[in-house]
Write a protein that holds these residues in place. Structure first.
Motif, PDB file in Angstrom:
ATOM      1  N   TYR A   9       0.850  -1.187   0.000  1.00 55.65           N
ATOM      2  CA  TYR A   9       0.000   0.000   0.000  1.00 55.65           C
ATOM      3  C   TYR A   9       0.882   1.231   0.000  1.00 55.65           C
ATOM      4  O   TYR A   9       1.839   1.323   0.762  1.00 55.65           O
ATOM      5  N   GLU A  10       0.559   2.184  -0.888  1.00 61.05           N
ATOM      6  CA  GLU A  10       1.352   3.402  -0.999  1.00 61.05           C
ATOM      7  C   GLU A  10       0.411   4.564  -1.310  1.00 61.05           C
ATOM      8  O   GLU A  10      -0.265   4.564  -2.332  1.00 61.05           O
ATOM      9  N   ASN A  11       0.350   5.541  -0.403  1.00 65.03           N
ATOM     10  CA  ASN A  11      -0.481   6.738  -0.574  1.00 65.03           C
ATOM     11  C   ASN A  11      -1.941   6.414  -0.892  1.00 65.03           C
ATOM     12  O   ASN A  11      -2.560   7.032  -1.752  1.00 65.03           O
ATOM     13  N   PHE A  13      -3.141   3.770  -2.328  1.00 62.97           N
ATOM     14  CA  PHE A  13      -3.302   2.914  -3.499  1.00 62.97           C
ATOM     15  C   PHE A  13      -2.657   1.562  -3.249  1.00 62.97           C
ATOM     16  O   PHE A  13      -1.770   1.417  -2.400  1.00 62.97           O
ATOM     17  N   LYS A  15      -0.268  -1.176  -4.777  1.00 61.47           N
ATOM     18  CA  LYS A  15       0.772  -1.337  -5.790  1.00 61.47           C
ATOM     19  C   LYS A  15       1.072  -2.828  -5.912  1.00 61.47           C
ATOM     20  O   LYS A  15       1.416  -3.484  -4.936  1.00 61.47           O
ATOM     21  N   GLU A  90      -0.553  -0.227 -15.737  1.00 64.73           N
ATOM     22  CA  GLU A  90      -0.821   0.678 -14.623  1.00 64.73           C
ATOM     23  C   GLU A  90      -0.112   0.183 -13.372  1.00 64.73           C
ATOM     24  O   GLU A  90      -0.132  -0.980 -13.051  1.00 64.73           O
ATOM     25  N   GLU A  91       0.512   1.109 -12.658  1.00 58.22           N
ATOM     26  CA  GLU A  91       1.293   0.724 -11.487  1.00 58.22           C
ATOM     27  C   GLU A  91       0.463   0.737 -10.204  1.00 58.22           C
ATOM     28  O   GLU A  91       0.668  -0.078  -9.321  1.00 58.22           O
ATOM     29  N   TYR A  92      -0.483   1.667 -10.086  1.00 59.78           N
ATOM     30  CA  TYR A  92      -1.241   1.810  -8.844  1.00 59.78           C
ATOM     31  C   TYR A  92      -2.715   1.521  -9.088  1.00 59.78           C
ATOM     32  O   TYR A  92      -3.278   1.935 -10.100  1.00 59.78           O
ATOM     33  N   HIS A  93      -3.325   0.836  -8.147  1.00 60.27           N
ATOM     34  CA  HIS A  93      -4.744   0.488  -8.220  1.00 60.27           C
ATOM     35  C   HIS A  93      -5.408   0.812  -6.890  1.00 60.27           C
ATOM     36  O   HIS A  93      -4.743   1.061  -5.895  1.00 60.27           O
ATOM     37  N   ASP A  94      -6.741   0.798  -6.864  1.00 56.26           N
ATOM     38  CA  ASP A  94      -7.467   1.061  -5.625  1.00 56.26           C
ATOM     39  C   ASP A  94      -8.327  -0.119  -5.191  1.00 56.26           C
ATOM     40  O   ASP A  94      -9.194   0.020  -4.335  1.00 56.26           O
TER      41      ASP A  94
END
Length: 108
Positions: A9-11, A13, A15, A90-94
């Protein structure tokens, strides 16, 4: 999934740390069977707890020749291998989701 290094988890999102986060049915030991059982149980719970905006269920019952099992199994593997092609860049997902596929005889 985070504890085994598949995601972080990063910010706010998710990853993905691995390019594919799926485990096939190629290893037939008890821990893999238990993993698949847990995924099926989660799928059953999602039927009651999640709406159609976060859950999709489909089933198909059909007749076939037993000889075609391997050929159809390979089609399922190919589908899963290509399932994420449109979002792989895509690098970040939710969201973290699971696709569970069960292919089995109904006559046994």
């Amino acid at each position: 999934m985070e504890s085994i290094g598949l995601i972080e988890y990063e910010n706010g999102f998710v990853k993905r740390l691995k390019t594919d986060i799926h485990f096939g049915n190629s290893i037939s030991n008890q821990s893999i069977k238990d993993h698949h059982k847990r995924k099926i149980i989660k799928s059953l719970k999602a039927l009651d707890l999640q709406g159609q905006s976060t859950r999709k269920n489909e089933s198909l019952t059909f007749t076939m020749r037993k000889d075609d099992f391997q050929k159809l199994s390979l089609r399922i593997e190919s589908f899963i291998d290509n399932f994420l092609n449109d979002i792989d860049g895509e690098e970040y997902h939710d969201e973290v989701s699971t696709l569970t596929v069960s292919f089995f005889s109904c006559l046994k």
